[in-house]
Design an enzyme around this catalytic site. Sequence first.
Site, mmCIF file in Angstrom:
data_model
loop_
_atom_site.group_PDB
_atom_site.id
_atom_site.type_symbol
_atom_site.label_atom_id
_atom_site.label_comp_id
_atom_site.label_asym_id
_atom_site.label_seq_id
_atom_site.Cartn_x
_atom_site.Cartn_y
_atom_site.Cartn_z
ATOM 1 N N SER A 204 14.101 52.260 -0.319
ATOM 2 C CA SER A 204 13.786 53.562 -0.526
ATOM 3 C C SER A 204 12.243 53.667 -1.237
ATOM 4 O O SER A 204 11.947 52.496 -1.376
ATOM 5 C CB SER A 204 14.562 54.292 -1.593
ATOM 6 O OG SER A 204 13.827 55.456 -2.082
ATOM 7 N N TYR B 215 18.574 55.069 -9.693
ATOM 8 C CA TYR B 215 18.273 54.730 -8.295
ATOM 9 C C TYR B 215 17.113 53.883 -8.209
ATOM 10 O O TYR B 215 17.033 53.022 -7.413
ATOM 11 C CB TYR B 215 18.209 56.171 -7.830
ATOM 12 C CG TYR B 215 18.120 56.104 -6.193
ATOM 13 C CD1 TYR B 215 18.952 55.665 -5.397
ATOM 14 C CD2 TYR B 215 17.129 56.509 -5.301
ATOM 15 C CE1 TYR B 215 18.970 55.585 -3.911
ATOM 16 C CE2 TYR B 215 16.926 56.251 -4.120
ATOM 17 C CZ TYR B 215 17.702 55.743 -3.291
ATOM 18 O OH TYR B 215 17.702 55.948 -2.040
HETATM 19 N N1 NAP Z 1 19.174 60.138 2.380
HETATM 20 C C1 NAP Z 1 18.124 59.860 1.725
HETATM 21 O O1 NAP Z 1 17.490 60.798 1.354
HETATM 22 C C2 NAP Z 1 17.665 58.434 1.500
HETATM 23 C C3 NAP Z 1 16.342 58.218 1.535
HETATM 24 C C4 NAP Z 1 15.947 57.035 1.189
HETATM 25 C C5 NAP Z 1 16.736 55.687 1.385
HETATM 26 N N2 NAP Z 1 18.031 56.125 1.729
HETATM 27 C C6 NAP Z 1 19.001 54.959 1.562
HETATM 28 O O2 NAP Z 1 19.719 55.036 2.972
HETATM 29 C C7 NAP Z 1 21.003 54.789 2.860
HETATM 30 C C8 NAP Z 1 21.735 55.503 3.687
HETATM 31 O O3 NAP Z 1 21.751 56.839 3.145
HETATM 32 P P1 NAP Z 1 22.339 58.147 3.733
HETATM 33 O O4 NAP Z 1 21.389 59.286 3.637
HETATM 34 O O5 NAP Z 1 23.090 57.912 5.313
HETATM 35 O O6 NAP Z 1 23.646 58.218 2.670
HETATM 36 P P2 NAP Z 1 24.969 58.968 2.810
HETATM 37 O O7 NAP Z 1 25.099 60.127 3.980
HETATM 38 O O8 NAP Z 1 25.442 59.282 1.884
HETATM 39 O O9 NAP Z 1 25.885 57.578 3.460
HETATM 40 C C9 NAP Z 1 26.009 56.559 2.576
HETATM 41 C C10 NAP Z 1 27.096 55.879 3.089
HETATM 42 O O10 NAP Z 1 27.269 54.760 2.105
HETATM 43 C C11 NAP Z 1 28.597 54.462 2.180
HETATM 44 N N3 NAP Z 1 29.072 53.799 0.556
HETATM 45 C C12 NAP Z 1 28.897 54.457 -0.537
HETATM 46 N N4 NAP Z 1 29.486 53.751 -1.495
HETATM 47 C C13 NAP Z 1 30.135 52.878 -0.793
HETATM 48 C C14 NAP Z 1 30.888 51.665 -1.132
HETATM 49 N N5 NAP Z 1 31.351 51.648 -2.393
HETATM 50 N N6 NAP Z 1 31.485 50.863 -0.093
HETATM 51 C C15 NAP Z 1 31.124 51.092 1.082
HETATM 52 N N7 NAP Z 1 30.632 52.117 1.625
HETATM 53 C C16 NAP Z 1 29.836 52.896 0.465
HETATM 54 C C17 NAP Z 1 29.218 55.807 2.380
HETATM 55 O O11 NAP Z 1 30.725 55.564 2.742
HETATM 56 P P3 NAP Z 1 31.699 56.778 2.984
HETATM 57 O O12 NAP Z 1 31.128 57.784 3.896
HETATM 58 O O13 NAP Z 1 32.869 56.139 3.421
HETATM 59 O O14 NAP Z 1 32.025 57.247 1.485
HETATM 60 C C18 NAP Z 1 28.430 56.222 3.363
HETATM 61 O O15 NAP Z 1 28.739 55.895 4.769
HETATM 62 C C19 NAP Z 1 21.166 54.279 1.403
HETATM 63 O O16 NAP Z 1 21.208 53.166 0.971
HETATM 64 C C20 NAP Z 1 20.234 55.199 0.735
HETATM 65 O O17 NAP Z 1 19.589 54.577 -0.564
HETATM 66 C C21 NAP Z 1 18.412 57.306 1.751
#
Ligand code: NAP
Length: 267
Positions: free
Chosen positions: A141, A154
């Site tokens: 991030s 975070y």
């Molecule tokens: N969205 C943002 O603003 C943003 C910005 C910068 C970086 N990121 C990074 O991008 C990545 C994905 O973000 P996103 O926006 O796609 O998030 P998201 O929609 O909340 O999806 C997160 C995913 O991680 C999975 N997950 C969480 N805890 C888990 C665990 N203990 N075991 C297995 N799976 C787990 C969830 O699985 P389930 O659906 O099955 O619960 C979901 O598939 C993250 O690493 C985040 O830090 C996101």
Amino acid sequence: MQLRDKRILLTGAGGGIGRELAPLLLDAGARLCLTSRSDASAASMAHHVHTHRDRVLVVRADVTFAADRERLVERMRAEFGGIDILVNLAGALDFGLFADAQPAMIPRLLAVNLEAPMQLAHAVLPAMLSQGSGRIVNIGSIFGSIGYPGFASYSATKFALRGFSQALRRELHGSGVSVTYVAPRAVRTAFNPVELHLMAADGLMHMDDPLWVAEQIVRAIESGRPEVYLGQPESFFARLNALLPGMVDRGLRKVVPSIARFARGAA
Ligand SMILES: NC(=O)c1ccc[n+]([C@@H]2O[C@H](COP(=O)([O-])OP(=O)(O)OC[C@H]3O[C@@H](n4cnc5c(N)ncnc54)[C@H](OP(=O)(O)O)[C@@H]3O)[C@@H](O)[C@H]2O)c1
């Protein structure tokens, strides 16, 4: 790196970015192991299995459990004969003022955002090293380079993930195995609580489209660049923060009261 026939393990495949990334990787010809923790996200991946039966595997796993991680690696070996690319995308967020946070949130974020990617990398490395090729892709991030108010825990996990990625990349130089760290800024997904979407609507942060972010992740995987930062001016501020943190301190001081207002709403 061409993605055709590459064997990819993708965690967080059912999330907002993962749902966009999986079809792009399939379109590029990869063989995919999609991991999901919840029934709902497993169900959302069922159509991939239907349309790409011989190239897709959906495995239920909580990446914070050692037994689940072992099962993921074993399924990759059994079904695909090994692994070429690990994409550590699963992640968790706790937005709010650190003083107001539940103490149990600290080990939870460390486990999902830091320990799980490290353990998975450790589990797949022997096979990658023996075949003399492989790529580990860690999704960090922009807050892994800028300690941001409202995101203390975070930020801590993503700073550590960035440090891990850098050290491992240097350690693996010449082995054929590379490490890529990708740092998105905010993305329009359910990852962010409603207060962050309101903050974005108020002009306090920019939110990218998850499909665009997924496309940049594909490009990063293909290029193998060591670090990829998405979006301006955040990428510039990430570098400025490394050189002149006092300047970023002064810039952020002005917005802390507004961030605190939204963060209190999230508590
Ligand atoms: N969205 C943002 O603003 C943003 C910005 C910068 C970086 N990121 C990074 O991008 C990545 C994905 O973000 P996103 O926006 O796609 O998030 P998201 O929609 O909340 O999806 C997160 C995913 O991680 C999975 N997950 C969480 N805890 C888990 C665990 N203990 N075991 C297995 N799976 C787990 C969830 O699985 P389930 O659906 O099955 O619960 C979901 O598939 C993250 O690493 C985040 O830090 C996101």
